[in-house]
Design a protein around this motif. Structure first.
Motif, mmCIF file in Angstrom:
data_model
loop_
_atom_site.group_PDB
_atom_site.id
_atom_site.type_symbol
_atom_site.label_atom_id
_atom_site.label_comp_id
_atom_site.label_asym_id
_atom_site.label_seq_id
_atom_site.Cartn_x
_atom_site.Cartn_y
_atom_site.Cartn_z
ATOM 1 N N LEU A 18 0.857 -1.182 0.000
ATOM 2 C CA LEU A 18 0.000 0.000 0.000
ATOM 3 C C LEU A 18 0.887 1.224 0.000
ATOM 4 C CD1 LEU A 18 -2.759 -0.922 2.645
ATOM 5 C CD2 LEU A 18 -2.916 -1.079 0.144
ATOM 6 N N ASP A 19 0.584 2.170 -0.864
ATOM 7 C CA ASP A 19 1.441 3.331 -1.056
ATOM 8 C C ASP A 19 0.631 4.616 -0.904
ATOM 9 O OD1 ASP A 19 3.332 5.182 -1.786
ATOM 10 O OD2 ASP A 19 3.619 4.429 -3.823
ATOM 11 N N ASN A 37 -5.436 -8.332 -9.883
ATOM 12 C CA ASN A 37 -4.858 -9.165 -8.835
ATOM 13 C C ASN A 37 -3.544 -8.549 -8.353
ATOM 14 O OD1 ASN A 37 -6.903 -11.054 -8.986
ATOM 15 N ND2 ASN A 37 -5.803 -12.395 -10.398
ATOM 16 N N GLY A 38 -3.355 -8.552 -7.029
ATOM 17 C CA GLY A 38 -2.120 -8.032 -6.475
ATOM 18 C C GLY A 38 -2.058 -6.525 -6.384
ATOM 19 N N SER A 39 -3.192 -5.853 -6.579
ATOM 20 C CA SER A 39 -3.186 -4.386 -6.577
ATOM 21 C C SER A 39 -3.264 -3.789 -5.178
ATOM 22 C CB SER A 39 -4.339 -3.855 -7.431
ATOM 23 O OG SER A 39 -5.583 -4.306 -6.932
ATOM 24 N N GLY A 40 -3.588 -4.614 -4.170
ATOM 25 C CA GLY A 40 -3.623 -4.114 -2.795
ATOM 26 C C GLY A 40 -4.992 -4.110 -2.153
ATOM 27 N N LYS A 41 -6.000 -4.649 -2.818
ATOM 28 C CA LYS A 41 -7.365 -4.610 -2.288
ATOM 29 C C LYS A 41 -7.481 -5.344 -0.953
ATOM 30 C CE LYS A 41 -9.331 -6.574 -5.837
ATOM 31 N NZ LYS A 41 -8.129 -6.869 -6.664
ATOM 32 N N THR A 42 -6.986 -6.586 -0.916
ATOM 33 C CA THR A 42 -7.098 -7.382 0.308
ATOM 34 C C THR A 42 -6.304 -6.755 1.442
ATOM 35 O OG1 THR A 42 -7.485 -9.444 -0.901
ATOM 36 C CG2 THR A 42 -6.630 -9.638 1.335
ATOM 37 N N GLY A 209 -1.215 -1.263 -8.286
ATOM 38 C CA GLY A 209 0.150 -1.207 -7.768
ATOM 39 C C GLY A 209 0.235 -0.652 -6.358
ATOM 40 N N GLY A 210 -0.771 -0.937 -5.528
ATOM 41 C CA GLY A 210 -0.759 -0.473 -4.150
ATOM 42 C C GLY A 210 -1.239 0.941 -3.945
ATOM 43 N N ARG A 211 -1.632 1.604 -5.012
ATOM 44 C CA ARG A 211 -2.104 2.981 -4.915
ATOM 45 C C ARG A 211 -3.593 3.059 -5.268
ATOM 46 N NH1 ARG A 211 1.858 6.787 -4.475
ATOM 47 N NH2 ARG A 211 0.361 8.394 -5.124
ATOM 48 N N LEU A 212 -4.256 4.010 -4.651
ATOM 49 C CA LEU A 212 -5.643 4.299 -5.000
ATOM 50 C C LEU A 212 -5.605 5.333 -6.117
ATOM 51 C CD1 LEU A 212 -8.564 3.623 -4.126
ATOM 52 C CD2 LEU A 212 -8.438 5.578 -2.563
ATOM 53 N N VAL A 213 -5.825 4.863 -7.359
ATOM 54 C CA VAL A 213 -5.585 5.724 -8.514
ATOM 55 C C VAL A 213 -6.823 6.489 -8.967
ATOM 56 C CG1 VAL A 213 -3.660 4.314 -9.325
ATOM 57 C CG2 VAL A 213 -5.981 3.793 -10.116
ATOM 58 N N ALA A 214 -7.999 6.086 -8.500
ATOM 59 C CA ALA A 214 -9.233 6.797 -8.862
ATOM 60 C C ALA A 214 -10.283 6.469 -7.825
ATOM 61 C CB ALA A 214 -9.713 6.400 -10.259
#
Length: 254
Positions: A18-19, A37-42, A209-214
């Motif tokens: 998470l970034d 998958n792997g974007s940081g949701k969980t 990628g661990g960021r909330l982009v929108a």
């Protein structure tokens, strides 16, 4: 209950999962988390649930820093349904759901008829009452998922966090669970793979990628450009005359 994350970071072995994530979920809102998958949701859900305490940033529940809350206080306010959970114990379905009442029990407040009624209602809500006496290990994957959701409902939380709750469910139970979640008078944060299901949320956040982009209403943030850049697909919005809403049709981005 209002949930907020402020500049949260989470690292594992130097890898940033998470970034600098910040978001606020209003009381009573249904907020969807989507992303590859792997974007940081969980990871974000586990931080919001108080299961992971970030070393950078903070989480607030109803304006109160979660670091200042005791575990039983968090468990009374927030229920988390994981994507997969299992047990080796020989539990019956009703016993598994009854675990949701644990945060409210004490020597001065033993199990009561009210707890029985809450558990029965939770089993009814997820269509598992007929299987209440079945042993956990005899259930299918979809049935186990519905038991997990019933256990969370038995907590009667102010905020319900769900990590891809429709995994393993047949289409009928997918629709019934999502309808139930939308009707609950609680704050909901739900991670979803199905972007059509996400269209029914009040707002969504897109992780990449661990960021909330929108972040914003689904139709505003699930733009064709965002779908191509984050999910690697082309899409079209189609009008569904039966449902009275727009649905997505996808194709590979070459």
């Amino acid at each position: 209950m209002r949930l907020a994350a402020e500049h949260v970071e989470w690292r594992v072995h130097g890898h940033r999962l998470l970034d600098d994530v910040s978001l606020t979920v209003a009381s009573g809102e249904t907020f969807g988390l989507v992303g590859p998958n792997g974007s940081g949701k969980t990871t974000l859900l586990r931080v919001l649930a108080g299961l992971r305490r970030p070393k950078v940033g903070r989480v607030l529940a109803a304006g109160r820093p979660m670091r200042a809350m005791k575990p039983h206080e968090i468990a009374r306010a927030i229920a988390f349904v994981e994507q997969q959970a299992d047990t080796l114990d020989r539990l019956e379905v009703r016993q598994a759901v009854a675990l949701g009442r644990t945060p409210f029990l004490s020597p001065l407040r033993p199990w009561s008829a009210r707890d029985d009624a809450i558990v029965t209602q939770a089993l009814t809500d997820v269509d598992m009452l007929p299987l209440a006496d079945r042993l956990w290990h005899t259930l299918s994957g979809g049935e186990r998922q519905r038991v997990h959701i019933a256990r969370a409902l038995a907590q009667q939380p102010s905020a319900l966090l769900l990590d891809e709750p429709t995994n393993h469910l047949d289409i009928r139970h997918q629709l019934s669970i999502l309808r139930l979640v939308r009707q609950l008078p609680v704050t909901v944060v739900i991670a979803l793979h199905d972007l059509d299901q996400a269209m029914d949320c009040d707002r969504i956040g897109i992780m990449d990628g661990g960021r909330l982009v929108a972040i914003g209403p689904p139709r505003e943030v699930l733009t064709l450009d965002r779908l191509r850049r984050t999910f690697g697909v082309h899409a079209d919005f189609l009008d569904d005359a039966v449902e009275g809403r727009q649905v997505l049709r996808f194709r590979h981005a070459l």
